[in-house]
Design an enzyme around this catalytic site. Structure first.
Site, PDB file in Angstrom:
ATOM      1  N   ASN A   1       0.970  -1.151   0.025  1.00 39.95           N
ATOM      2  CA  ASN A   1      -0.075  -0.317   0.005  1.00 39.95           C
ATOM      3  C   ASN A   1       0.873   1.291  -0.011  1.00 39.95           C
ATOM      4  O   ASN A   1       0.343   2.232  -0.390  1.00 39.95           O
ATOM      5  CB  ASN A   1      -1.131  -0.184   1.102  1.00 39.95           C
ATOM      6  CG  ASN A   1      -0.334  -0.562   2.380  1.00 39.95           C
ATOM      7  OD1 ASN A   1       0.234  -1.616   2.436  1.00 39.95           O
ATOM      8  ND2 ASN A   1      -0.238   0.525   3.504  1.00 39.95           N
TER       9      ASN A   1
ATOM     10  N   GLN B   1      -4.378  -4.048  -2.552  1.00 37.58           N
ATOM     11  CA  GLN B   1      -3.763  -2.934  -3.221  1.00 37.58           C
ATOM     12  C   GLN B   1      -3.530  -3.444  -4.797  1.00 37.58           C
ATOM     13  O   GLN B   1      -3.222  -2.678  -5.799  1.00 37.58           O
ATOM     14  CB  GLN B   1      -2.545  -2.509  -2.641  1.00 37.58           C
ATOM     15  CG  GLN B   1      -3.175  -1.540  -1.287  1.00 37.58           C
ATOM     16  CD  GLN B   1      -3.473  -0.264  -1.442  1.00 37.58           C
ATOM     17  OE1 GLN B   1      -3.765  -0.105  -2.568  1.00 37.58           O
ATOM     18  NE2 GLN B   1      -4.070   0.145  -0.406  1.00 37.58           N
TER      19      GLN B   1
ATOM     20  N   ALA C   1     -13.657  -3.583  -1.384  1.00 37.02           N
ATOM     21  CA  ALA C   1     -14.254  -2.815  -2.520  1.00 37.02           C
ATOM     22  C   ALA C   1     -13.834  -1.347  -2.611  1.00 37.02           C
ATOM     23  O   ALA C   1     -13.726  -0.786  -3.739  1.00 37.02           O
ATOM     24  CB  ALA C   1     -15.908  -2.930  -2.102  1.00 37.02           C
TER      25      ALA C   1
ATOM     26  N   CYS D   1       1.326   9.349  13.111  1.00 37.72           N
ATOM     27  CA  CYS D   1       1.605  10.072  14.120  1.00 37.72           C
ATOM     28  C   CYS D   1       0.608   9.256  15.227  1.00 37.72           C
ATOM     29  O   CYS D   1      -0.230   8.615  15.262  1.00 37.72           O
ATOM     30  CB  CYS D   1       0.554  11.493  13.620  1.00 37.72           C
ATOM     31  SG  CYS D   1       0.924  12.555  15.161  1.00 37.72           S
TER      32      CYS D   1
END
Ligand SMILES: Cc1ncc(COP(=O)(O)O)c(C=O)c1O
Length: 401
Positions: free
Chosen positions: A168, A196, A217, A342
């Site tokens: 990804n 992916q 999907a 983060c």
């Protein structure tokens, strides 16, 4: 390092700007064809597919059509396709299902690559806490799992190997057919997360030689919260949930009919458009990459330059903190993402770039651009034109501060 991010996130400006969406690996907008068909199903085909009467059978027929479309996209038989709530559930169902089914045989070892999605990595961690042994495979500098590394990791008690088809963050495509062959030679089951890749490049589960394959999907212009797990006929796995006999006893619960239908339409459209779209998107991606590398000094592409999905590029920017660049680009109307997450106010390095052996700084200064159906050459040229100014400004903050 330049930081306008402060505590990772800052309040955004709402001024009107041209919005350019370059984050299709995070999610894609619903295609019009999907929306129209889903709307019709939601309003008219409300029956429960398990009901024997007309209403139920209409819903069941809609699901069957979708199952065939997904099966055609994956090169498999419709009866082997199980609908799920998305890629995360498909990954969990595959890994837990096989691990638990094989537990009585004494096969208690699980293998995955170190760049898997959290849906795989955290499932393995959960099983490790319950006594399974796990091995995470190293990668080469371009983000590929070397078949020899898998060979060395396989043991007599390896139950399952899970290696993603395309990553990804960097888009790199793994040599799944070869890896699956090695695993199966040692009697291990092979799962691939194709979330992916399905819909972007040809994915034929049988040709890949895998036993299980996950897809979702919302990465191919379908709705969120629905996906599929392909299970090779004859493979035994324990279901995640107990309940009714839906999906041939493999996934209990009344089906998300509209979502499943949306997935079917998305799979059908993706297959029809794939050849043209992949040429168009890779040309746009290459234009973006060449533009950035040519106009912004101190940049480099991460991942394999050829073995990757057509819509993705991941670029490092020297002396920049990725989160700051992401926010500066967002203020400019350009939506991208970073692999560095983060967490508790600090920037965690991308586990993918770290596993590729990149320097600590480079694991925190990289941006993923993932292109999609609506992107145009004009948009890409606009992004390339604003980039030098934004990067210069962030770098000058570093010099001052
Ligand atoms: C490689 C990969 N696997 C699994 C998932 C999870 O899929 P979902 O969002 O449908 O749960 C994602 C989503 O980003 C992904 O990129």
């Amino acid at each position: 390092m330049a930081s306008i991010a402060g505590n990772c996130r800052v309040l955004r400006s709402n001024r009107a700007v041209q919005r350019i969406y370059l984050d299709h690996n995070a999610t894609t907008p619903l295609s019009r064809a999907v929306l129209e068909r889903m709307t019709a199903v939601l309003s008219e085909e409300f029956g429960n597919p398990s009901s024997v009467h007309h209403f139920g059978q209409r819903a069941k027929a809609a699901m069957d059509e979708s199952r065939s479309a997904v099966a055609t996209l994956l090169g498999v038989d419709p009866s082997e396709v199980v609908f799920t709530s998305g890629g995360t559930e498909s990954d969990n169902a595959a890994i837990r299902g096989v691990a638990e089914a094989l537990e009585p045989t004494g096969r208690r070892h699980l293998v995955a690559s170190s760049i898997e999605h959290e849906a795989v990595l955290n499932t393995l961690k959960g099983l490790a806490r319950r006594g399974w042994r796990t091995t995470l495979l190293p990668l080469d500098a371009s983000g590929i799992v070397a078949p020899d590394a898998l060979k060395a990791a396989l043991a007599d008690d390896t139950a399952l190997v899970s290696i993603m088809h395309a990553n990804n963050e960097i888009g790199t495509i793994q040599p799944i057919a070869e890896l699956a062959r090695l695993a199966r030679e040692r009697g291990a089951v092979f799962h691939t997360d194709a979330v992916q890749s399905a819909g972007k490049i040809p994915v034929n589960a049988r040709a890949l030689g895998v036993d299980l394959l996950s897809m979702s999907a919302h990465k191919l212009y379908g709705p969120k919260g629905v996906g599929a797990l392909w299970i090779r006929r004859g493979l035994r796995l324990l279901p995640l949930m107990s309940g009714g006999k839906q999906e041939r006893n493999r996934r209990a619960g009344t089906e998300n009919v509209a979502g499943v239908v949306g997935l079917g339409v998305a799979a059908h459209v993706a297959r029809e458009k794939m050849a043209d779209e992949s040429v168009r998107l890779s040309a746009l991606r290459d234009r973006l990459e060449a533009g950035i590398l040519g106009h912004v000094p101190g940049t480099a592409v991460n991942g394999d330059p050829t073995q990757r999905v057509p819509n993705t590029t991941n670029i490092s920017f020297d002396r920049i903190e990725a989160e700051s660049l992401l926010i500066a680009l967002d203020l400019e109307g350009v939506a991208v993402s970073t692999g560095s997450a983060c967490s508790s106010g600090t920037l965690e390095p991308s586990h993918v770039l770290k596993a590729m052996g990149l320097s600590a700084h480079r694991t925190q200064n990289s941006i993923r651009f993932s292109l999609g159906a609506a992107n145009t050459e004009a948009e890409i040229d606009h992004v390339v034109s604003v980039m030098p100014r934004i990067v210069d400004k962030l770098r000058s903050l570093t010099r001052v501060g």
